[in-house]
Design a protein around this motif. Structure first.
Motif, PDB file in Angstrom:
ATOM      1  N   GLY A 155       5.279 -13.459   4.875  1.00 36.42           N
ATOM      2  CA  GLY A 155       3.874 -13.801   5.077  1.00 36.42           C
ATOM      3  C   GLY A 155       2.906 -12.658   4.881  1.00 36.42           C
ATOM      4  O   GLY A 155       1.740 -12.757   5.285  1.00 36.42           O
ATOM      5  N   TYR A 156       3.354 -11.579   4.242  1.00 36.70           N
ATOM      6  CA  TYR A 156       2.484 -10.420   4.032  1.00 36.70           C
ATOM      7  C   TYR A 156       2.092 -10.313   2.563  1.00 36.70           C
ATOM      8  O   TYR A 156       2.862 -10.675   1.677  1.00 36.70           O
ATOM      9  CB  TYR A 156       3.184  -9.135   4.488  1.00 36.70           C
ATOM     10  CG  TYR A 156       3.422  -9.105   5.978  1.00 36.70           C
ATOM     11  CD1 TYR A 156       2.451  -8.640   6.850  1.00 36.70           C
ATOM     12  CD2 TYR A 156       4.620  -9.577   6.516  1.00 36.70           C
ATOM     13  CE1 TYR A 156       2.660  -8.638   8.223  1.00 36.70           C
ATOM     14  CE2 TYR A 156       4.836  -9.576   7.886  1.00 36.70           C
ATOM     15  CZ  TYR A 156       3.850  -9.102   8.730  1.00 36.70           C
ATOM     16  OH  TYR A 156       4.055  -9.101  10.076  1.00 36.70           O
ATOM     17  N   ALA A 164      -1.705  -1.057  -0.982  1.00 33.77           N
ATOM     18  CA  ALA A 164      -0.451  -1.331  -0.281  1.00 33.77           C
ATOM     19  C   ALA A 164       0.153  -2.640  -0.767  1.00 33.77           C
ATOM     20  O   ALA A 164      -0.565  -3.606  -1.034  1.00 33.77           O
ATOM     21  CB  ALA A 164      -0.689  -1.394   1.227  1.00 33.77           C
ATOM     22  N   LEU A 165       1.486  -2.668  -0.866  1.00 34.11           N
ATOM     23  CA  LEU A 165       2.173  -3.908  -1.231  1.00 34.11           C
ATOM     24  C   LEU A 165       2.053  -4.951  -0.133  1.00 34.11           C
ATOM     25  O   LEU A 165       2.054  -6.152  -0.393  1.00 34.11           O
ATOM     26  CB  LEU A 165       3.653  -3.634  -1.488  1.00 34.11           C
ATOM     27  CG  LEU A 165       4.030  -2.915  -2.777  1.00 34.11           C
ATOM     28  CD1 LEU A 165       5.536  -2.747  -2.842  1.00 34.11           C
ATOM     29  CD2 LEU A 165       3.538  -3.685  -3.989  1.00 34.11           C
ATOM     30  N   ALA A 166       1.983  -4.497   1.106  1.00 35.92           N
ATOM     31  CA  ALA A 166       1.841  -5.405   2.246  1.00 35.92           C
ATOM     32  C   ALA A 166       1.100  -4.659   3.342  1.00 35.92           C
ATOM     33  O   ALA A 166       1.297  -3.455   3.533  1.00 35.92           O
ATOM     34  CB  ALA A 166       3.197  -5.879   2.745  1.00 35.92           C
ATOM     35  N   ALA A 167       0.251  -5.385   4.054  1.00 34.35           N
ATOM     36  CA  ALA A 167      -0.597  -4.750   5.058  1.00 34.35           C
ATOM     37  C   ALA A 167      -0.429  -5.421   6.410  1.00 34.35           C
ATOM     38  O   ALA A 167      -0.228  -6.632   6.503  1.00 34.35           O
ATOM     39  CB  ALA A 167      -2.063  -4.824   4.621  1.00 34.35           C
ATOM     40  N   GLY A 168      -0.506  -4.609   7.466  1.00 33.41           N
ATOM     41  CA  GLY A 168      -0.570  -5.146   8.814  1.00 33.41           C
ATOM     42  C   GLY A 168       0.751  -5.477   9.464  1.00 33.41           C
ATOM     43  O   GLY A 168       0.820  -6.381  10.298  1.00 33.41           O
ATOM     44  N   LEU A 169       1.812  -4.747   9.137  1.00 38.72           N
ATOM     45  CA  LEU A 169       3.117  -5.000   9.751  1.00 38.72           C
ATOM     46  C   LEU A 169       3.160  -4.374  11.146  1.00 38.72           C
ATOM     47  O   LEU A 169       2.703  -3.240  11.337  1.00 38.72           O
ATOM     48  CB  LEU A 169       4.246  -4.397   8.913  1.00 38.72           C
ATOM     49  CG  LEU A 169       4.668  -5.122   7.635  1.00 38.72           C
ATOM     50  CD1 LEU A 169       3.578  -5.076   6.575  1.00 38.72           C
ATOM     51  CD2 LEU A 169       5.954  -4.507   7.092  1.00 38.72           C
ATOM     52  N   ASP A 170       3.713  -5.115  12.100  1.00 38.13           N
ATOM     53  CA  ASP A 170       3.911  -4.502  13.408  1.00 38.13           C
ATOM     54  C   ASP A 170       5.173  -3.639  13.372  1.00 38.13           C
ATOM     55  O   ASP A 170       5.869  -3.548  12.359  1.00 38.13           O
ATOM     56  CB  ASP A 170       3.960  -5.551  14.526  1.00 38.13           C
ATOM     57  CG  ASP A 170       5.180  -6.470  14.455  1.00 38.13           C
ATOM     58  OD1 ASP A 170       6.188  -6.107  13.812  1.00 38.13           O
ATOM     59  OD2 ASP A 170       5.133  -7.563  15.054  1.00 38.13           O
TER      60      ASP A 170
END
Length: 268
Positions: A155-156, A164-170
């Motif tokens: 879902g990223y 960034a390839l994906a943002a907002g990971l915990d």
């Protein structure tokens, strides 16, 4: 899922109707299976971990051109007063693109160590809350097979502001991605540094814009007339994420189209 949680199905259904919801955490492998199952359903999952609730991550970044032997000699007794670490490991950590990261230190310990480290020249010391840290995923130009697809399944999506390839990971999702793709570069936003790179000037380069760019870069007007996506010009370096985004907005307001690049490039 009700079997894993040892709860009636009706109770689980009722719990999932609430947002957010606290679920009892099953032990070991079952907890990992449950997390993966919930994420596959499109749900965001965050674990409550009392053991790191009052901890911070500490990042030590040497300035560009800093003399590594001198730094290691100065930092070794300071770091080892908190974390046992041979000089070779300390040197390796400082040489990493994101610097040396000491994770999950008690707040009081981290603050005391950071005060001592900040007395050392050519060094930047940053802190990030261990439980609330937000991470972004970066990759080299060649990328990593399957990484983007896996991030989309979770879902990223890409961040057009930072590349960034994906943002907002915990913290937990970041750890999962790192275990599966150990060559990916996953960076806490508190530790990210960017350069602002000029890709285009809207319209002719005015005298005011030329003077401004000269003050930022040291280049003459002839160079600014050549700026293009194929011949970009670095105008700011080493900015923390919030500052880099703010600079980018400010430059756009005066007709300067820019992009962000990680200050510490991906290893080849």
């Amino acid at each position: 899922m009700s079997a894993v949680l040892n709860l009636p199905r009706a109770t689980v259904a009722d719990l999932l109707d609430r947002t957010p919801v606290l679920l009892p955490v099953p032990p070991g492998q079952d907890a990992r299976r449950l997390r993966g199952f919930l994420m596959a359903m499109g749900l965001r999952v965050a674990d409550c971990q009392p053991e790191i609730a009052d901890c911070v991550d500490l990042c030590v970044q040497p300035a560009s051109g800093a003399e590594m032997d001198t730094l290691v000699a100065l930092l070794s007794p300071l770091v080892q007063s908190v974390v046992p670490m041979p000089d070779a490991a300390l040197r390796d950590g400082l040489s990493l693109p994101d610097g040396l990261i000491l994770p999950t230190l008690p707040v009081a310990v981290a603050e005391r160590l950071s005060r001592r480290l900040r007395r050392v020249r050519h060094l930047s010391v940053l802190l990030s809350n261990s439980t609330d840290a937000v991470h972004d995923v970066f990759a080299s130009e060649t990328g990593l097979a399957g990484l983007s697809a896996h991030l989309r399944i979770l879902g990223y999506h890409e961040d057009p502001q930072t590349g960034a390839l994906a943002a907002g990971l915990d913290r937990h999702v970041a750890g999962h991605v790192m275990r599966r793709f150990p060559q990916a570069r996953i960076i806490d936003r508190a530790f990210q540094r960017f350069d602002v790179v000029l890709a285009r000037v809207n319209g002719p380069v005015s005298d005011d814009i030329a003077d401004f760019l000269t003050s930022r870069t040291g280049w003459g007007r002839d160079r600014f007339d050549l700026v293009s996506p194929a011949m970009p010009l670095r105008i700011e370096t080493g900015l923390l994420r919030a500052s880099a985004l703010r600079f980018r907005r400010d430059y756009a307001a005066i007709g300067l189209q820019t992009f962000l690049a990680l200050s510490r490039p991906m290893p080849a």
